[in-house]
Design an enzyme around this catalytic site. Structure first.
Site, PDB file in Angstrom:
ATOM      1  N   CYS A  50       0.831  -1.208   0.000  1.00  0.00           N
ATOM      2  CA  CYS A  50       0.000   0.000   0.000  1.00  0.00           C
ATOM      3  C   CYS A  50       0.865   1.257   0.000  1.00  0.00           C
ATOM      4  O   CYS A  50       1.748   1.401   0.848  1.00  0.00           O
ATOM      5  CB  CYS A  50      -0.906  -0.022   1.235  1.00  0.00           C
ATOM      6  SG  CYS A  50      -1.752   1.543   1.491  1.00  0.00           S
ATOM      7  N   CYS A  53       0.338   3.296   3.481  1.00  0.00           N
ATOM      8  CA  CYS A  53       0.691   2.772   4.806  1.00  0.00           C
ATOM      9  C   CYS A  53       1.998   3.417   5.304  1.00  0.00           C
ATOM     10  O   CYS A  53       2.860   3.791   4.514  1.00  0.00           O
ATOM     11  CB  CYS A  53       0.850   1.255   4.740  1.00  0.00           C
ATOM     12  SG  CYS A  53      -0.702   0.357   4.995  1.00  0.00           S
ATOM     13  N   HIS A 114      -4.437   0.279   8.037  1.00  0.00           N
ATOM     14  CA  HIS A 114      -4.887   0.039   6.664  1.00  0.00           C
ATOM     15  C   HIS A 114      -6.323  -0.516   6.592  1.00  0.00           C
ATOM     16  O   HIS A 114      -7.012  -0.342   5.589  1.00  0.00           O
ATOM     17  CB  HIS A 114      -3.908  -0.967   6.030  1.00  0.00           C
ATOM     18  CG  HIS A 114      -4.136  -1.232   4.587  1.00  0.00           C
ATOM     19  ND1 HIS A 114      -3.743  -0.363   3.590  1.00  0.00           N
ATOM     20  CD2 HIS A 114      -4.724  -2.294   3.954  1.00  0.00           C
ATOM     21  CE1 HIS A 114      -4.076  -0.870   2.402  1.00  0.00           C
ATOM     22  NE2 HIS A 114      -4.661  -2.034   2.593  1.00  0.00           N
ATOM     23  N   ASN A 154     -13.434   9.251  -1.856  1.00  0.00           N
ATOM     24  CA  ASN A 154     -14.011   8.193  -2.688  1.00  0.00           C
ATOM     25  C   ASN A 154     -13.811   6.895  -1.946  1.00  0.00           C
ATOM     26  O   ASN A 154     -12.680   6.528  -1.656  1.00  0.00           O
ATOM     27  CB  ASN A 154     -13.292   8.076  -4.035  1.00  0.00           C
ATOM     28  CG  ASN A 154     -13.673   9.181  -4.976  1.00  0.00           C
ATOM     29  OD1 ASN A 154     -14.753   9.751  -4.873  1.00  0.00           O
ATOM     30  ND2 ASN A 154     -12.793   9.473  -5.903  1.00  0.00           N
ATOM     31  N   SER A 162      -9.003   3.193  -5.648  1.00  0.00           N
ATOM     32  CA  SER A 162      -8.116   2.078  -5.937  1.00  0.00           C
ATOM     33  C   SER A 162      -7.467   1.530  -4.679  1.00  0.00           C
ATOM     34  O   SER A 162      -6.896   0.463  -4.683  1.00  0.00           O
ATOM     35  CB  SER A 162      -7.031   2.531  -6.912  1.00  0.00           C
ATOM     36  OG  SER A 162      -6.380   3.674  -6.390  1.00  0.00           O
ATOM     37  N   HIS A 165      -7.058   1.911   1.891  1.00  0.00           N
ATOM     38  CA  HIS A 165      -6.501   2.631   3.057  1.00  0.00           C
ATOM     39  C   HIS A 165      -7.353   3.867   3.344  1.00  0.00           C
ATOM     40  O   HIS A 165      -7.662   4.615   2.428  1.00  0.00           O
ATOM     41  CB  HIS A 165      -5.043   3.032   2.789  1.00  0.00           C
ATOM     42  CG  HIS A 165      -4.309   3.412   4.029  1.00  0.00           C
ATOM     43  ND1 HIS A 165      -3.364   2.620   4.623  1.00  0.00           N
ATOM     44  CD2 HIS A 165      -4.443   4.497   4.834  1.00  0.00           C
ATOM     45  CE1 HIS A 165      -2.919   3.204   5.713  1.00  0.00           C
ATOM     46  NE2 HIS A 165      -3.571   4.347   5.874  1.00  0.00           N
ATOM     47  N   HIS A 167      -8.485   7.240   3.608  1.00  0.00           N
ATOM     48  CA  HIS A 167      -7.886   8.522   3.212  1.00  0.00           C
ATOM     49  C   HIS A 167      -8.888   9.361   2.427  1.00  0.00           C
ATOM     50  O   HIS A 167      -9.919   8.860   1.983  1.00  0.00           O
ATOM     51  CB  HIS A 167      -6.650   8.282   2.343  1.00  0.00           C
ATOM     52  CG  HIS A 167      -6.946   7.780   0.956  1.00  0.00           C
ATOM     53  ND1 HIS A 167      -7.338   6.481   0.702  1.00  0.00           N
ATOM     54  CD2 HIS A 167      -6.932   8.413  -0.246  1.00  0.00           C
ATOM     55  CE1 HIS A 167      -7.529   6.334  -0.598  1.00  0.00           C
ATOM     56  NE2 HIS A 167      -7.305   7.493  -1.206  1.00  0.00           N
ATOM     57  N   GLN A 169      -9.064  13.090  -0.296  1.00  0.00           N
ATOM     58  CA  GLN A 169      -8.283  13.995  -1.132  1.00  0.00           C
ATOM     59  C   GLN A 169      -8.745  15.420  -0.879  1.00  0.00           C
ATOM     60  O   GLN A 169      -9.889  15.647  -0.485  1.00  0.00           O
ATOM     61  CB  GLN A 169      -8.470  13.657  -2.597  1.00  0.00           C
ATOM     62  CG  GLN A 169      -8.003  12.259  -2.950  1.00  0.00           C
ATOM     63  CD  GLN A 169      -7.974  12.054  -4.452  1.00  0.00           C
ATOM     64  OE1 GLN A 169      -7.364  12.836  -5.179  1.00  0.00           O
ATOM     65  NE2 GLN A 169      -8.648  11.022  -4.910  1.00  0.00           N
TER      66      GLN A 169
END
Ligand SMILES: [Zn+2]
Ligand SMILES: [Zn+2]
Ligand SMILES: [Zn+2]
Length: 351
Positions: A50, A53, A114, A154, A162, A165, A167, A169
């Site tokens: 990842c 990570c 993760h 997303n 994709s 993990h 997160h 943006q």
């Protein structure tokens, strides 16, 4: 457009009267390993493959620190660049208009673990993310050329994410994107014609209607989560602050706690709806960061989940919806009722 076509820019759609952002430099973005990768929550707390990570190397070559809380960095494959040229060649036709587009794209990891999602995180952990969002918004808003800060997540392969993990943006732009621009126009118009805030009035109308036709999923002291009257996606939702305020930095300490609580409860209900880690795009709409004041702006989050009937049956916006207008079968009232019936605790979580 020869030379300019190499840099991020936005093109005017004269037929639709809207903009499209073009990021030609981004085709260098590595795609290997993303195709077909499952973006369901992982069972492992650390994935050596990842790129988010702690301690791992990213595709761009940088190495993540061994972070223990929240970690943010400038996206290695940003759709927008802060140093794009500011001038464009004059258009050869008034119908072939383009503008330079500058911006900053960041990635913010919610947690080093993760396998987590917002729904799987504790309120205290989400609260730290609220603080980080506030700090990012404040820092980016302070740049004089940034006019808007879009924070979004997303979630799930179905939404094109994709990497599982946890997160989000943050795209900060030197121009106003179309969605918040349209909401600015609507909120300004409502304020000018009534002297009131549009979303304050809307929330009051929803609260009044709740006894007969409930679209509110739940409320806490400072936020309401509801399926909006005009919802397009089957289980679309909004999280609206109950006090009139325009952006994250205006939230007081209790309101930050309440936002974390609302996000925890809504994402948990979503997961419980179809017993799956619910995919969605979510993001905050808040005051533009241009040089003007925005008394019309009312802080809120949108959740756009694609699922319709089960963990695998999704809604597509195609056919008449692409060419005519959006359409839905399940009413927003039914969607809200179904979400109200979902528990606010996880089956695998100690209560
Ligand atoms: Zn990871
Ligand atoms: Zn308001
Ligand atoms: Zn909005």
């Amino acid at each position: 457009m020869k030379k300019m076509g190499q840099f991020p820019h936005r093109r005017w759609n004269a037929l639709r009267q809207s903009w499209v952002l073009v990021s030609p430099h981004r085709t260098q973005r590595p795609w290997l390993g993303e195709v077909g990768q499952k973006a369901a929550p992982s069972e492992v707390a650390y994935d050596p493959q990842c790129y988010l990570c702690p301690g791992n190397q990213r595709a761009g070559g940088a190495t993540n620190p061994a972070y223990e809380g929240i970690f943010s960095f400038v996206n290695d494959y940003s759709a927008l660049l802060p140093d794009s040229p500011l001038v464009m060649e004059p258009p050869v036709s008034p119908l072939l208009v383009a503008e330079p587009a500058r911006g900053l794209c960041k990635v913010l990891c919610f947690h080093p673990n993760h396998s987590l999602t917002l729904a799987r995180m504790s309120r205290a952990e989400i609260r730290r993310v609220v603080d980080a969002w506030t700090q990012e918004y404040t820092e980016l808003a302070a740049l004089d050329w940034i006019e808007y800060v879009q924070i979004f997540e997303n979630r799930g392969a179905m939404m094109g994410a994709s990497n599982p993990h946890p997160h989000c943006q943050i795209w900060a732009t030197g121009f106003m994107p179309d969605e918040p621009a349209a909401e600015t126009v609507a909120q300004r118009k409502h304020l000018a014609s009534t002297g009131h805030c549009l979303l304050c009035d809307y929330l009051a109308a929803e609260e009044k209607e709740q006894a007969t036709e409930g679209r509110i999923i739940f409320e806490n002291e400072h936020f309401a989560a509801l399926v909006p009257w005009w919802a397009t996606w089957p289980f679309e939702a909004m999280v609206v602050s109950r006090r009139h305020l325009g952006s994250l930095p205006e939230l007081n300490v209790e309101e930050r706690d309440a936002l974390a609580d609302a996000l925890k409860r809504l994402t948990t209900r979503f997961d419980n709806l179809f017993q799956t880690s619910f995919p969605y795009t979510m993001g905050f709409h808040q005051s533009p960061t241009d040089s003007e004041t925005h008394p019309e702006w009312h802080f809120h989050a949108h959740f756009y989940p694609p699922l319709l009937r089960s963990a695998t049956v999704r809604k597509f916006m195609v056919g008449f919806e692409m060419l005519g207008m959006p359409q839905r079968d399940i009413t927003p009232e039914t969607a809200a009722e179904r979400l109200r019936a979902c528990p606010e605790f996880r089956q695998d979580e100690a209560r």
